[in-house]
Motif scaffolding. Sequence first.
Motif, PDB file in Angstrom:
ATOM      1  N   LEU A 269      -7.697 -12.771 -26.641  1.00 14.83           N
ATOM      2  CA  LEU A 269      -7.956 -11.327 -26.745  1.00 14.83           C
ATOM      3  C   LEU A 269      -8.104 -10.675 -25.381  1.00 14.83           C
ATOM      4  CD1 LEU A 269     -10.444 -11.184 -29.761  1.00 14.83           C
ATOM      5  CD2 LEU A 269      -8.004 -10.655 -29.746  1.00 14.83           C
ATOM      6  N   SER A 270      -8.693 -11.404 -24.423  1.00  9.03           N
ATOM      7  CA  SER A 270      -8.861 -10.772 -23.109  1.00  9.03           C
ATOM      8  C   SER A 270      -7.507 -10.600 -22.416  1.00  9.03           C
ATOM      9  CB  SER A 270      -9.871 -11.514 -22.239  1.00  9.03           C
ATOM     10  OG  SER A 270      -9.433 -12.809 -22.007  1.00  9.03           O
ATOM     11  N   LYS A 271      -6.562 -11.484 -22.671  1.00  9.18           N
ATOM     12  CA  LYS A 271      -5.191 -11.283 -22.140  1.00  9.18           C
ATOM     13  C   LYS A 271      -4.519 -10.135 -22.902  1.00  9.18           C
ATOM     14  CE  LYS A 271      -5.363 -15.081 -19.633  1.00  9.18           C
ATOM     15  NZ  LYS A 271      -5.507 -15.033 -18.187  1.00  9.18           N
ATOM     16  N   PHE A 272      -4.673 -10.167 -24.215  1.00 11.04           N
ATOM     17  CA  PHE A 272      -4.023  -9.159 -25.071  1.00 11.04           C
ATOM     18  C   PHE A 272      -4.413  -7.745 -24.634  1.00 11.04           C
ATOM     19  CE2 PHE A 272      -2.723  -6.884 -28.773  1.00 11.04           C
ATOM     20  CZ  PHE A 272      -1.781  -7.675 -29.404  1.00 11.04           C
ATOM     21  N   GLU A 273      -5.688  -7.590 -24.338  1.00  6.37           N
ATOM     22  CA  GLU A 273      -6.216  -6.284 -23.949  1.00  6.37           C
ATOM     23  C   GLU A 273      -5.491  -5.730 -22.715  1.00  6.37           C
ATOM     24  OE1 GLU A 273     -10.342  -6.605 -22.914  1.00  6.37           O
ATOM     25  OE2 GLU A 273     -10.739  -4.600 -23.678  1.00  6.37           O
ATOM     26  N   ILE A 274      -5.232  -6.617 -21.755  1.00 13.22           N
ATOM     27  CA  ILE A 274      -4.569  -6.182 -20.511  1.00 13.22           C
ATOM     28  C   ILE A 274      -3.155  -5.673 -20.810  1.00 13.22           C
ATOM     29  CG2 ILE A 274      -3.686  -6.991 -18.269  1.00 13.22           C
ATOM     30  CD1 ILE A 274      -6.017  -9.106 -18.363  1.00 13.22           C
ATOM     31  N   TYR A 275      -2.399  -6.471 -21.616  1.00  8.70           N
ATOM     32  CA  TYR A 275      -1.013  -6.080 -21.911  1.00  8.70           C
ATOM     33  C   TYR A 275      -0.960  -4.861 -22.818  1.00  8.70           C
ATOM     34  CZ  TYR A 275       0.001 -10.565 -19.791  1.00  8.70           C
ATOM     35  OH  TYR A 275       0.082 -11.608 -18.905  1.00  8.70           O
ATOM     36  N   LEU A 276      -1.944  -4.752 -23.710  1.00 13.87           N
ATOM     37  CA  LEU A 276      -1.991  -3.597 -24.605  1.00 13.87           C
ATOM     38  C   LEU A 276      -2.213  -2.310 -23.796  1.00 13.87           C
ATOM     39  CD1 LEU A 276      -1.908  -2.974 -27.628  1.00 13.87           C
ATOM     40  CD2 LEU A 276      -4.384  -3.202 -27.669  1.00 13.87           C
ATOM     41  N   ASP A 277      -3.113  -2.367 -22.821  1.00 12.22           N
ATOM     42  CA  ASP A 277      -3.362  -1.197 -21.958  1.00 12.22           C
ATOM     43  C   ASP A 277      -2.069  -0.784 -21.256  1.00 12.22           C
ATOM     44  OD1 ASP A 277      -5.979  -0.874 -22.531  1.00 12.22           O
ATOM     45  OD2 ASP A 277      -6.759  -1.728 -20.658  1.00 12.22           O
ATOM     46  N   ALA A 278      -1.343  -1.780 -20.727  1.00 13.10           N
ATOM     47  CA  ALA A 278      -0.077  -1.479 -20.029  1.00 13.10           C
ATOM     48  C   ALA A 278       0.910  -0.845 -21.007  1.00 13.10           C
ATOM     49  CB  ALA A 278       0.495  -2.759 -19.423  1.00 13.10           C
ATOM     50  N   PHE A 279       1.031  -1.423 -22.195  1.00 13.33           N
ATOM     51  CA  PHE A 279       1.963  -0.926 -23.215  1.00 13.33           C
ATOM     52  C   PHE A 279       1.672   0.538 -23.534  1.00 13.33           C
ATOM     53  CE2 PHE A 279       2.698  -0.116 -27.762  1.00 13.33           C
ATOM     54  CZ  PHE A 279       4.060  -0.366 -27.856  1.00 13.33           C
ATOM     55  N   VAL A 280       0.396   0.837 -23.746  1.00  9.45           N
ATOM     56  CA  VAL A 280       0.010   2.200 -24.128  1.00  9.45           C
ATOM     57  C   VAL A 280       0.348   3.180 -22.998  1.00  9.45           C
ATOM     58  CG1 VAL A 280      -2.008   3.654 -24.655  1.00  9.45           C
ATOM     59  CG2 VAL A 280      -1.725   1.450 -25.808  1.00  9.45           C
ATOM     60  N   LYS A 281       0.274   2.695 -21.759  1.00  8.11           N
ATOM     61  CA  LYS A 281       0.594   3.567 -20.601  1.00  8.11           C
ATOM     62  C   LYS A 281       2.103   3.637 -20.341  1.00  8.11           C
ATOM     63  CE  LYS A 281      -3.717   2.740 -18.136  1.00  8.11           C
ATOM     64  NZ  LYS A 281      -4.327   1.494 -17.656  1.00  8.11           N
ATOM     65  N   GLY A 282       2.900   2.911 -21.120  1.00  8.66           N
ATOM     66  CA  GLY A 282       4.352   2.920 -20.898  1.00  8.66           C
ATOM     67  C   GLY A 282       4.789   2.005 -19.772  1.00  8.66           C
ATOM     68  N   ASP A 283       3.912   1.089 -19.387  1.00  9.69           N
ATOM     69  CA  ASP A 283       4.253   0.124 -18.334  1.00  9.69           C
ATOM     70  C   ASP A 283       4.704  -1.183 -19.014  1.00  9.69           C
ATOM     71  OD1 ASP A 283       4.329  -1.806 -16.378  1.00  9.69           O
ATOM     72  OD2 ASP A 283       2.217  -1.617 -15.794  1.00  9.69           O
ATOM     73  N   TYR A 284       5.998  -1.430 -18.941  1.00  9.43           N
ATOM     74  CA  TYR A 284       6.546  -2.610 -19.643  1.00  9.43           C
ATOM     75  C   TYR A 284       6.867  -3.755 -18.681  1.00  9.43           C
ATOM     76  CZ  TYR A 284       7.032   1.223 -22.913  1.00  9.43           C
ATOM     77  OH  TYR A 284       6.767   2.315 -23.697  1.00  9.43           O
ATOM     78  N   SER A 285       6.232  -3.727 -17.492  1.00 10.67           N
ATOM     79  CA  SER A 285       6.568  -4.749 -16.492  1.00 10.67           C
ATOM     80  C   SER A 285       6.168  -6.155 -16.938  1.00 10.67           C
ATOM     81  CB  SER A 285       5.939  -4.410 -15.132  1.00 10.67           C
ATOM     82  OG  SER A 285       4.563  -4.194 -15.296  1.00 10.67           O
ATOM     83  N   PHE A 286       5.267  -6.259 -17.940  1.00  8.70           N
ATOM     84  CA  PHE A 286       4.921  -7.598 -18.453  1.00  8.70           C
ATOM     85  C   PHE A 286       6.145  -8.298 -19.039  1.00  8.70           C
ATOM     86  CE2 PHE A 286       4.023  -4.477 -21.796  1.00  8.70           C
ATOM     87  CZ  PHE A 286       4.790  -4.976 -22.838  1.00  8.70           C
ATOM     88  N   MET A 287       7.182  -7.510 -19.356  1.00 11.36           N
ATOM     89  CA  MET A 287       8.392  -8.134 -19.908  1.00 11.36           C
ATOM     90  C   MET A 287       9.083  -9.033 -18.877  1.00 11.36           C
ATOM     91  SD  MET A 287       8.682  -7.742 -23.068  1.00 11.36           S
ATOM     92  CE  MET A 287      10.348  -8.367 -23.280  1.00 11.36           C
ATOM     93  N   ASN A 288       8.826  -8.778 -17.579  1.00 13.38           N
ATOM     94  CA  ASN A 288       9.387  -9.682 -16.558  1.00 13.38           C
ATOM     95  C   ASN A 288       8.819 -11.084 -16.741  1.00 13.38           C
ATOM     96  OD1 ASN A 288      10.913  -7.681 -15.351  1.00 13.38           O
ATOM     97  ND2 ASN A 288       9.173  -6.992 -14.116  1.00 13.38           N
TER      98      ASN A 288
END
Length: 237
Positions: free
Chosen positions: A164-183
């Motif tokens: 969940l603590s990892k999920f939270e980080i990626y979810l925040d990015a997703f909501v902001k339109g930052d999809y760089s986690f896809m790299n």
Amino acid sequence: MKTFRIIEFDSLDSTNKYMKENLDRLSVFDIVVADRQTAGYGRMQRRWFDNTENLSFSLYLEFPVSERNGLLTQIAALSVTDVLSELLSNVSIKWPNDCLVNGKKIAGILIENIVIGNKTKMIVGIGLNVNNKVFDSELQSKATSLFLETGIEHDKIAVLNSVLSKFEIYLDAFVKGDYSFMNTVRKKSYVIGKKVQLFEGNVVLVKTIDDYGRLEVLDQGELKTYMGSEISLTNIY
Ligand code: BTN
């Protein structure tokens, strides 16, 4: 961790099913976790494990309807992969919804969407093999667990909190339109650059996974794009 509320059960038929049936009583960011699931299921209605060794949980999210929502499966897979990578090497993501260790499945993700008007109610179901000691003869060569890979038992709720603590980080990015986690998803991919057989279809070459979470393949010289909900991969070469 800011927003998640964990609701624990000793036993449920399926955490996804429970969540679907009780959405009115649940809130966004609620997690339902069952020590045991008696009728857990995966994609294509495949049965999921019935034991107390697996971590089985579902997370409730809501988003506006969007073509990007397929990314949530990648976010879930990446969160699990990050946690596993802190303990193990050779962890990868088999698009769209499996996590592998040395090519063997250790976790699966099943997202179910309920669309009402412009809103998607999303049930993110994650099953992770934590303390499994043996798999039956059919699964032995295809499945593994955290116990089998590390030789030690893990506390399932501690593993859940790490995911969940990892999920939270990626979810925040997703909501902001930052999809760089896809790299990182692409870097961790088990299928990019490989030939795969599409379910009831051709053998194709996987080129990449795009920032919508779609698989881009070369199929007899033609570039095609698939959503995770549209296809599954059978053989990988
Ligand atoms: C798959 O491998 O196809 C996905 C498996 C998903 C299993 C999880 S366990 C928690 C949640 N509840 C279910 O019934 N299924 C998902």
